[in-house]
Design a protein around this motif. Structure first.
Motif, PDB file in Angstrom:
ATOM      1  N   GLU A 124      -1.918  -3.305  14.480  1.00  0.00           N
ATOM      2  CA  GLU A 124      -2.824  -4.077  13.613  1.00  0.00           C
ATOM      3  C   GLU A 124      -4.174  -3.406  13.454  1.00  0.00           C
TER       4      GLU A 124
ATOM      5  N   LYS B 117      -8.285   3.586   9.722  1.00  0.00           N
ATOM      6  CA  LYS B 117      -7.211   2.719   9.212  1.00  0.00           C
ATOM      7  C   LYS B 117      -6.301   3.488   8.259  1.00  0.00           C
TER       8      LYS B 117
ATOM      9  N   ASP C  15      -2.630   3.325   5.506  1.00  0.00           N
ATOM     10  CA  ASP C  15      -1.837   2.486   4.603  1.00  0.00           C
ATOM     11  C   ASP C  15      -0.448   2.231   5.185  1.00  0.00           C
TER      12      ASP C  15
ATOM     13  N   LYS D 128       0.978  -6.110   6.803  1.00  0.00           N
ATOM     14  CA  LYS D 128      -0.211  -6.751   7.366  1.00  0.00           C
ATOM     15  C   LYS D 128      -0.863  -7.604   6.281  1.00  0.00           C
TER      16      LYS D 128
ATOM     17  N   ARG E 263       0.820  -1.233   0.000  1.00  0.00           N
ATOM     18  CA  ARG E 263       0.000   0.000   0.000  1.00  0.00           C
ATOM     19  C   ARG E 263       0.846   1.272   0.000  1.00  0.00           C
TER      20      ARG E 263
ATOM     21  N   LEU F  90      -4.025  -0.535  10.853  1.00  0.00           N
ATOM     22  CA  LEU F  90      -3.352  -0.791   9.577  1.00  0.00           C
ATOM     23  C   LEU F  90      -4.291  -1.528   8.618  1.00  0.00           C
ATOM     24  N   ARG F  91      -4.396  -1.030   7.381  1.00  0.00           N
ATOM     25  CA  ARG F  91      -5.194  -1.730   6.369  1.00  0.00           C
ATOM     26  C   ARG F  91      -4.489  -3.016   5.946  1.00  0.00           C
ATOM     27  N   LYS F  92      -5.235  -3.918   5.336  1.00  0.00           N
ATOM     28  CA  LYS F  92      -4.639  -5.117   4.740  1.00  0.00           C
ATOM     29  C   LYS F  92      -3.614  -4.651   3.688  1.00  0.00           C
ATOM     30  N   ASP F  93      -2.470  -5.298   3.670  1.00  0.00           N
ATOM     31  CA  ASP F  93      -1.362  -4.928   2.772  1.00  0.00           C
ATOM     32  C   ASP F  93      -0.690  -3.606   3.169  1.00  0.00           C
ATOM     33  N   GLY F  94      -1.073  -3.101   4.321  1.00  0.00           N
ATOM     34  CA  GLY F  94      -0.431  -1.884   4.840  1.00  0.00           C
ATOM     35  C   GLY F  94       0.926  -2.222   5.447  1.00  0.00           C
TER      36      GLY F  94
ATOM     37  N   SER G 158      -2.157   7.025   2.982  1.00  0.00           N
ATOM     38  CA  SER G 158      -2.394   7.689   4.265  1.00  0.00           C
ATOM     39  C   SER G 158      -1.354   7.152   5.248  1.00  0.00           C
TER      40      SER G 158
END
Ligand SMILES: C[S@@+](CC[C@H](N)C(=O)[O-])C[C@H]1O[C@@H](n2cnc3c(N)ncnc32)[C@H](O)[C@@H]1O
Length: 229
Positions: A169, A134, A136, A227, A62, A172-176, A68
């Protein structure tokens, strides 16, 4: 700028210490707007290395130019101000539990005309009611180090260091990406503290190593985690 990486005393784990430091830095800044305060780990050039790492990895996970970004324990916000000077033009947010830090960083943002891009909020990141949404990218430069000196417990029993990964966690976004720099923990220790089912070590930043008595090591380390879920 002075390097303040000596974490030998636990006073660095108290809010009173940070409030007094940033109140003084705010006074200095009001007297001399060129004086924006101390930069942690400047001896190791850690701030620039973290920024170079993010720029070099644009396009991975991300990490994008409009990502962000939140900086946990932002202090004078220097890392975000420098990041904004690069390709990163997304929402940048600094969090600190010291009201004086937030005043200082907000004053600097307004004085330099970047308050529409970079904002600062006062919050204790271990407060269960704290929910900034959340991001990035999550950054930490010296904050886990300070936290580890606080001896704070959650609900009177859990060490704050042990719940830090959960805090990261949550925001944090997925792939962050979570990028942390520490002088208090080794690379292996940071992985031990931060790795969870979802948060996995991704890449490390290289620093010069020292050799002493046959032992090799670095005085500082930076690791990025991703993440995965
Ligand atoms: C070692 S300083 C690093 C400041 C900044 N990241 C830098 O590199 O200059 C640690 C920072 O973490 C903040 N801090 C410590 N515990 C915190 C908590 N529970 N919630 C939010 N901020 C915290 C302190 O106020 C301080 O600004």
């Amino acid at each position: 700028m002075q390097d303040t990486a000596d974490l030998s005393t636990s006073k660095l784990g108290t809010k009173k210490y940070w409030d007094e430091l940033y109140a003084l830095e705010l006074e200095n800044f009001r007297r001399n707007p060129q004086d924006t305060g101390d930069c942690w780990f400047s001896d190791s050039d850690a701030e620039q290395k973290m920024i170079d790492f993010l720029v070099d990895n644009i396009g991975a996970y991300r990490i994008t130019e409009d990502a962000s970004v939140v900086d946990l324990g932002t202090g004078n916000g220097h890392l975000l101000f420098e990041l904004h000077e690069t390709e990163f033009q997304g929402k940048l947010v600094g969090i600190d539990y010291s009201e004086e830090s937030v005043k200082l960083a907000t004053n600097i943002a307004e004085a330099t005309g970047v308050e529409d891009f970079i904002s600062f909020q006062q919050a204790d990141i271990f407060n269960s009611g704290w929910n900034p949404g959340k991001f990035d990218v999550v950054l930490d430069k010296g904050t886990l180090d300070a936290i580890s000196l606080s001896g704070m417990k959650i609900n009177g029993k859990l060490d704050v260091v042990d719940v830090y990964a959960e805090v990261v966690e949550k925001i944090l976004r997925k792939d962050g990406i979570f990028l942390i720099t520490s002088c208090n923990f080794t690379q292996d220790e940071l992985i031990e503290i931060m790795q969870t089912e979802k948060l996995k070590p991704w890449k490390a930043i290289k620093y010069p190593v020292f050799q002493f008595g046959g032992v090799q090591g670095a005085t500082i380390c930076s690791i990025a985690f991703v993440k995965q879920d």
